[in-house]
Design a protein around this motif. Structure first.
Motif, short mmCIF file in Angstrom:
data_model
loop_
_atom_site.label_atom_id
_atom_site.label_comp_id
_atom_site.label_asym_id
_atom_site.label_seq_id
_atom_site.Cartn_x
_atom_site.Cartn_y
_atom_site.Cartn_z
N PRO A 277 0.82 -1.22 0.00
CA PRO A 277 0.00 0.00 0.00
C PRO A 277 0.85 1.26 0.00
O PRO A 277 0.52 2.24 -0.69
N GLU A 278 1.94 1.24 0.75
CA GLU A 278 2.80 2.42 0.82
C GLU A 278 3.44 2.72 -0.54
O GLU A 278 3.54 3.88 -0.96
N ALA A 279 3.86 1.68 -1.23
CA ALA A 279 4.48 1.87 -2.53
C ALA A 279 3.45 2.37 -3.56
O ALA A 279 3.77 3.23 -4.40
N TRP A 280 2.24 1.85 -3.50
CA TRP A 280 1.19 2.35 -4.40
C TRP A 280 0.89 3.82 -4.10
O TRP A 280 0.74 4.63 -5.02
N ALA A 281 0.78 4.16 -2.83
CA ALA A 281 0.49 5.55 -2.46
C ALA A 281 1.59 6.47 -2.97
O ALA A 281 1.32 7.57 -3.47
N SER A 282 2.83 6.01 -2.88
CA SER A 282 3.96 6.82 -3.37
C SER A 282 3.90 6.98 -4.88
O SER A 282 4.10 8.08 -5.41
N ALA A 283 3.60 5.88 -5.59
CA ALA A 283 3.54 5.94 -7.05
C ALA A 283 2.42 6.86 -7.53
O ALA A 283 2.57 7.58 -8.52
N LEU A 284 1.30 6.85 -6.80
CA LEU A 284 0.17 7.68 -7.19
C LEU A 284 0.35 9.13 -6.75
O LEU A 284 -0.46 9.99 -7.10
N SER A 285 1.40 9.41 -5.99
CA SER A 285 1.68 10.77 -5.53
C SER A 285 2.81 11.42 -6.33
O SER A 285 3.17 12.58 -6.06
N GLU A 286 3.37 10.70 -7.29
CA GLU A 286 4.49 11.25 -8.05
C GLU A 286 4.05 12.52 -8.79
O GLU A 286 2.94 12.59 -9.32
N PRO A 287 4.92 13.51 -8.82
CA PRO A 287 4.57 14.77 -9.50
C PRO A 287 4.46 14.57 -11.02
O PRO A 287 4.93 13.59 -11.57
N GLY A 288 3.83 15.54 -11.65
CA GLY A 288 3.67 15.49 -13.10
C GLY A 288 2.23 15.24 -13.48
O GLY A 288 1.37 15.01 -12.63
N ARG A 289 1.98 15.25 -14.79
CA ARG A 289 0.61 15.11 -15.30
C ARG A 289 0.32 13.70 -15.78
O ARG A 289 -0.61 13.47 -16.55
N GLY A 290 1.13 12.71 -15.34
CA GLY A 290 0.87 11.34 -15.74
C GLY A 290 -0.51 10.88 -15.32
O GLY A 290 -1.03 11.27 -14.27
N LEU A 291 -1.11 10.02 -16.12
CA LEU A 291 -2.46 9.53 -15.83
C LEU A 291 -2.42 8.43 -14.76
O LEU A 291 -1.47 7.66 -14.67
N ALA A 312 -13.04 2.46 -7.71
CA ALA A 312 -12.59 3.57 -6.88
C ALA A 312 -13.16 4.90 -7.33
O ALA A 312 -12.75 5.96 -6.83
N ASP A 313 -14.11 4.86 -8.27
CA ASP A 313 -14.77 6.07 -8.78
C ASP A 313 -13.77 7.04 -9.42
O ASP A 313 -13.87 8.26 -9.25
N GLU A 314 -12.81 6.47 -10.14
CA GLU A 314 -11.81 7.30 -10.80
C GLU A 314 -11.87 7.09 -12.31
O GLU A 314 -11.76 5.95 -12.78
N PRO A 315 -12.04 8.14 -13.10
CA PRO A 315 -12.01 7.99 -14.56
C PRO A 315 -10.60 7.64 -15.04
O PRO A 315 -9.60 8.03 -14.43
N ALA A 316 -10.53 6.90 -16.15
CA ALA A 316 -9.25 6.44 -16.65
C ALA A 316 -8.34 7.58 -17.08
O ALA A 316 -7.11 7.44 -17.08
N ASN A 317 -8.92 8.70 -17.44
CA ASN A 317 -8.10 9.82 -17.94
C ASN A 317 -7.75 10.83 -16.84
O ASN A 317 -7.32 11.94 -17.12
N ARG A 318 -7.93 10.43 -15.58
CA ARG A 318 -7.61 11.31 -14.45
C ARG A 318 -6.09 11.40 -14.28
O ARG A 318 -5.38 10.40 -14.34
N ALA A 319 -5.60 12.57 -14.05
CA ALA A 319 -4.16 12.77 -13.82
C ALA A 319 -3.84 12.52 -12.34
O ALA A 319 -4.64 12.83 -11.45
N ARG A 320 -2.65 11.97 -12.09
CA ARG A 320 -2.23 11.71 -10.71
C ARG A 320 -2.26 12.98 -9.87
O ARG A 320 -2.66 12.98 -8.70
N ARG A 325 -6.31 13.39 -1.47
CA ARG A 325 -5.77 12.35 -0.59
C ARG A 325 -6.78 11.22 -0.39
O ARG A 325 -6.42 10.03 -0.44
N ASP A 326 -8.05 11.56 -0.16
CA ASP A 326 -9.05 10.52 0.07
C ASP A 326 -9.27 9.68 -1.18
O ASP A 326 -9.50 8.47 -1.09
N GLU A 327 -9.15 10.29 -2.36
CA GLU A 327 -9.30 9.53 -3.60
C GLU A 327 -8.11 8.58 -3.79
O GLU A 327 -8.29 7.44 -4.23
N ARG A 328 -6.94 9.06 -3.45
CA ARG A 328 -5.75 8.22 -3.59
C ARG A 328 -5.85 7.02 -2.64
O ARG A 328 -5.54 5.89 -3.02
N LEU A 329 -6.28 7.26 -1.41
CA LEU A 329 -6.41 6.17 -0.45
C LEU A 329 -7.47 5.16 -0.88
O LEU A 329 -7.31 3.95 -0.68
#
Length: 414
Positions: A277-291, A312-320, A325-329
């Motif tokens: 979970p920690e590694a996923w949270a870190s990957a989803l918090s990386e800066p930039g406009r990656g999807l 998770a109620d997230e569209p595929a084209n959502r940027a990181r 925070r609640d959406e990332r969790l």
């Protein structure tokens, strides 16, 4: 009925445990008659491992086994024939070399032919002098003066000094398992644990993931929360048209079966990768406009990644960068603790083994002779123990078959 044949040891059942029992009883000098209802016996051996037969695990751990009996008794039985000695038996004695499948830790015959295992066991029993009788249905096993009488469907009977019940449980009935040994144990006063299908695919009514049928994940982590910690397993995960399969699912299905018997629906939580979970949270918090989708897809099949985004109620084209925070969790939870919607299982028809059976306290662990009925022995799936996917249940069958065969032969005075 009058007996038309006499023998020292009657082995009822010609599967993995029964064939092994016949080999060791005959090698110990006993006259052995094996009785099997199917045409050639060993049908579970032949169909196991996709026709390859996962003969043994490469590593054995008694803590991976499930029993409602004493784990101490289970450990004693397994210790009677350690893994290394079992492997040597197949390779050096039977001449069936085994090869490690590194990604699963399973040992298969080098030939990848399950029939080589079944035929090798049958030939070893014949060489030792055992009388193997196929297409024979046993209708009764009853105590008689000086031993046991085994009634057959044709109206004849066999008199034996000792009898070994190795008829399997209730799983995969097309292989000949019909619960005869369990019924016999009950009729002769043995205490049994409630039976249930184990190592079975899970099902889900309305098939909420039917569109993912055929999608597989190689390293899923599945856990079932319990009062004391959680039961956890890992391995392959497969979406089917009716639900879910693969080793990671099969290895927890006994808990769902037991839960249902109590009117409960235990939670089954899935982590889809080895990523924490920690590694996923870190990957989803990386800066930039990656999807977000681009972050998931290298680690997951595309269709599953898209489904988890929907969950998770997230569209595929959502940027990181746009994730709160609640959406990332919420997304991390879907990736690492996804609640699997299940409603049942495929039952004994598809279950690899039968859970429950004759309590291990009902037999002498040094011989597997009944404590209640002298001269009666039990081996294999009829006993209350099973292991996870990966050859552990053959390990149990080989060990208990050998132990019962030696015990029954010794009891004959041979």
């Amino acid at each position: 009925m009058p007996a038309t044949h006499s023998t020292d040891v009657a082995v009822v059942g010609g599967g993995a445990a029964g064939l092994m029992a016949a080999i060791f009883a005959a090698r110990a000098g006993a006259r052995v008659t094996l009785l099997e209802r199917t045409r050639r016996g060993g049908k579970k051996i032949v169909v196991s491992g996709g026709g390859r037969c996962n003969v043994l695990p490469s590593v054995a751990d008694e803590r991976l086994f499930v029993t409602d009996s004493s784990p101490r008794l289970l450990g004693r039985i397994l210790a009677s024939w350690p893994l290394a000695e079992q492997r040597a038996f197949f390779e050096d004695d039977l001449g069936i070399p085994l090869a490690l499948e590194a990604e699963t830790g399973k040992l298969f015959p080098v030939s990848n032919r399950a029939t080589d295992v079944r035929d090798g066991l049958a030939e070893a029993a014949l060489r030792a002098g055992a009388d193997l009788r196929f297409d024979v249905s046993v209708t009764a096993v009853e105590a008689s003066a000086g031993g046991w009488q085994v009634g057959l469907a044709d109206g004849t009977a066999i008199r034996a000094r000792t009898a070994i019940i190795a008829t399997g449980g209730l799983s995969v009935p097309k292989t000949g398992s019909d619960g005869f040994g369990l019924l016999l144990a009950e009729a002769t006063g043995h205490r049994g644990e409630d039976t249930y299908p184990a190592l079975a695919p899970l099902t889900a009514e309305a098939s909420p993931h039917k569109d993912l049928s055929g999608v597989s994940v190689p390293h899923a982590h599945v856990r079932v929360p319990q009062r004391k910690g959680a039961f956890a397993t890992s391995g392959g995960f497969l979406f089917t048209h009716r639900g879910y399969s693969g080793p990671s699912v099969l290895n927890v299905s006994h808990l769902t079966a037991l839960g249902r018997s109590r009117g409960e629906t235990p939670a089954v939580l899935v982590g889809w990768t080895d990523t924490t979970p920690e590694a996923w949270a870190s990957a989803l918090s990386e800066p930039g406009r990656g999807l977000v989708a681009t972050t998931l897809r290298p680690s997951l099949p595309d269709r599953l990644a898209d489904r988890l985004l929907v969950a998770a109620d997230e569209p595929a084209n959502r940027a990181r960068a746009d994730l709160r925070r609640d959406e990332r969790l919420r997304l991390v939870d879907a990736l690492t603790s996804y609640p699997l919607p299940w409603t049942g299982d495929e039952g004994y028809k598809k279950a690899e083994v039968t859970g429950g059976g004759i309590n291990l306290g009902e037999v002498h662990t040094a011989t597997l002779e009944s404590r209640r009925q002298p001269g009666l022995y039990f081996a294999g799936e009829v006993l209350d123990a099973f292991g996870p996917i990966g050859g552990h249940n053959f390990l149990w069958a080989w060990a208990t078959g050998r132990l019962a065969g030696l015990g029954a032969a010794g009891a004959t005075g041979a």
